[in-house]
Design an enzyme around this catalytic site. Structure first.
Site, short mmCIF file in Angstrom:
data_model
loop_
_atom_site.label_atom_id
_atom_site.label_comp_id
_atom_site.label_asym_id
_atom_site.label_seq_id
_atom_site.Cartn_x
_atom_site.Cartn_y
_atom_site.Cartn_z
N CYS A 53 0.85 -1.19 0.00
CA CYS A 53 0.00 0.00 0.00
C CYS A 53 0.89 1.25 0.00
O CYS A 53 2.12 1.17 0.04
CB CYS A 53 -0.90 0.00 1.22
N HIS A 83 5.25 -5.70 8.77
CA HIS A 83 5.09 -7.09 9.19
C HIS A 83 5.21 -8.04 7.99
O HIS A 83 4.25 -8.67 7.58
CB HIS A 83 3.76 -7.28 9.92
N CYS A 148 3.18 5.87 8.58
CA CYS A 148 2.18 5.94 7.53
C CYS A 148 1.30 7.18 7.71
O CYS A 148 0.84 7.45 8.83
CB CYS A 148 1.32 4.68 7.56
N HIS A 176 -0.10 -4.35 19.62
CA HIS A 176 0.40 -4.01 18.29
C HIS A 176 1.13 -2.67 18.34
O HIS A 176 0.70 -1.74 19.04
CB HIS A 176 -0.78 -3.93 17.32
N GLU A 178 1.31 -0.23 16.27
CA GLU A 178 0.50 0.93 15.87
C GLU A 178 -0.46 1.34 16.98
O GLU A 178 -0.63 2.55 17.25
CB GLU A 178 -0.28 0.63 14.60
N THR A 244 -5.39 1.09 12.04
CA THR A 244 -5.81 1.24 10.64
C THR A 244 -6.00 -0.07 9.89
O THR A 244 -6.51 -0.07 8.77
CB THR A 244 -4.80 2.09 9.85
N ASN A 316 -3.46 -6.81 9.10
CA ASN A 316 -4.39 -6.68 7.95
C ASN A 316 -4.50 -7.98 7.18
O ASN A 316 -5.56 -8.32 6.67
CB ASN A 316 -3.96 -5.51 7.05
N SER A 377 1.37 -5.62 3.25
CA SER A 377 2.82 -5.56 3.48
C SER A 377 3.58 -6.64 2.74
O SER A 377 4.78 -6.83 2.97
CB SER A 377 3.11 -5.65 4.99
#
Length: 411
Positions: A53, A83, A148, A176, A178, A244, A316, A377
């Site tokens: 992404c 990741h 990001c 996590h 993030e 996210t 994700n 990723s």
């Protein structure tokens, strides 16, 4: 959208053709149907959206540019860049050292850092506390920051509603990177609590309704609420943001549920609901939404099994597995090496949290239809290797370029 300078080792001419053709013919991204590659025996259904992404490409570009511009210096990453094992292993081979693991445990003492060292902040971002530690060592935490932009958007949204007096509820995986970063940035402007799923939202509602004492809240959500948090006072006005990469449907379910709890408890109507619940809309990144929408489209197709490629600790990617396994047998692999033969496959069981070996996964299907996708990723090169491995198993004779051309002309 901006284009990035990504090392060739992560690119794939085959996947690039698929992505660029679909992008050119569907610029508004309204067609989520998969790309269908029909061979003699095998049919592959490749997701409309998958792979690197914007945020990942940005991070990879900065990381490798930083390495090339600082040869001879010590270069560190706070933790994994993204990741994905292929990218992180390659960075390690280039001489990068990780300061922490993915849970925040120190691998290298920060006291050994000095102002000449280069420290790259990964795509997940980092906490205000770690930024302060780096600054104290004479290192600019923003000098090589690959956070990001969509993660920063969440931080900004949390700060905005915090400044308006709302408590921020973060939907994310508590450990996590993030989520830890978002929690830190949110607490600078707002009372904040982290919940991981709808079940925990229901538990939180008991404190909204004041049915449980504060002492139980502190035990239940230990380490996941901001300093000075008082459930009696700080669960009156809420706004929801998320990590996210969470499932969009679950975040929406949590937001709707908490909103309805506040409406019932305080007797609100459309004109007064904003006094207790902030409209934050969806704070997922565009790629998470696109990949999940493309996965829902895959679930409408007839298929025998799905192969999802990516890092086992990728949030994700894990959510794509969760969706697909509702419909068909799904195998989560990190690379083509997991496909041992047409009878054996090594894959990750997300429920048991470990790698397992499955037998007869193709079940001797004469003409199988296989779904292929990956997380945000995963490099295109890894997906191509998986695709090639599948074709090898079936000893397909058709030329891949010819199959691609015939398939893509229909879009």
């Amino acid at each position: 959208m901006k284009t990035f300078d990504i090392p060739d080792k992560f690119k794939s001419p085959v996947i690039s053709v698929i992505k660029e053709t679909r992008r050119t013919k569907d610029k508004l991204k309204r067609n989520f149907k998969p790309t269908v590659l029909k061979f003699d025996r095998l049919t592959l259904l490749i997701a409309r959206h998958f792979g690197f992404c914007y945020g990942v490409e940005n991070a990879v570009e900065i990381a490798y540019r930083t390495l090339n511009e600082n040869r001879g210096k010590r270069v560190f990453l706070l933790s994994e860049m993204i990741h994905n094992p292929d990218v992180n292993t390659d960075l390690l081979s280039e001489g990068v050292k990780f300061l922490m693991d993915t849970r925040g445990n120190r691998l290298i003492d920060f006291e050994t850092l000095n102002s000449d060292d280069i420290v790259i902040v990964p795509a997940f971002g980092t906490t205000l506390e770690i930024q302060a530690e780096l600054s104290a060592r004479g290192i600019n935490p923003y000098g090589y920051d690959t956070t990001c932009p969509f993660v920063e958007k969440v931080w900004n949204r949390a700060n905005q509603i915090g400044e308006r007096g709302y408590t921020v509820v973060v939907h994310g995986k508590p450990n996590h990177e993030e989520t830890r970063a978002t929690f830190s940035h949110s607490t600078s402007k707002a009372n904040t609590v982290v919940i991981k799923d709808i079940e925990e939202a229901r538990e939180l509602a008991a404190y909204i309704r004041k049915e449980k004492p504060a002492e139980e809240f502190y035990r239940r959500f230990e380490g996941r609420y901001s300093e000075g948090f008082d459930p009696e006072k700080h669960l009156v006005k809420l706004g929801v943001v998320n990590q996210t990469t969470m499932l969009a449907s679950e975040t929406q379910e949590i937001a709707n549920y908490l909103k309805e709890e506040l409406v019932r408890f305080y007797g609100l109507d459309d004109s007064t609901v904003s006094q207790h619940f902030a409209s934050t809309k969806d704070t997922l990144c565009y790629a998470t939404n696109d990949n999940q929408d493309a996965t829902y489209a895959l679930m409408q197709e007839e298929a025998d099994l799905a192969i999802v490629v990516g890092g086992y600790n990728s949030s994700n990617t894990t959510h794509l597995v969760e969706l697909l396994e509702q419909k068909i047998p799904t195998y989560f692999i990190k690379s083509a090496a997991g496909i041992l033969s047409d009878r054996e496959i090594v894959h990750f069981d997300i429920h048991e949290g470990r790698e397992v070996l499955s037998h007869d996964y193709l079940a001797e299907l004469p003409n199988p239809k296989i779904i292929l996708t990956c997380g945000a990723s995963c490099p295109d090169a890894v997906v191509e290797e998986v695709l090639a491995r599948i074709l090898e198993l079936f000893q397909e004779k058709k030329n891949l370029d010819d199959v691609l051309e015939k398939s893509l002309i229909n879009f």
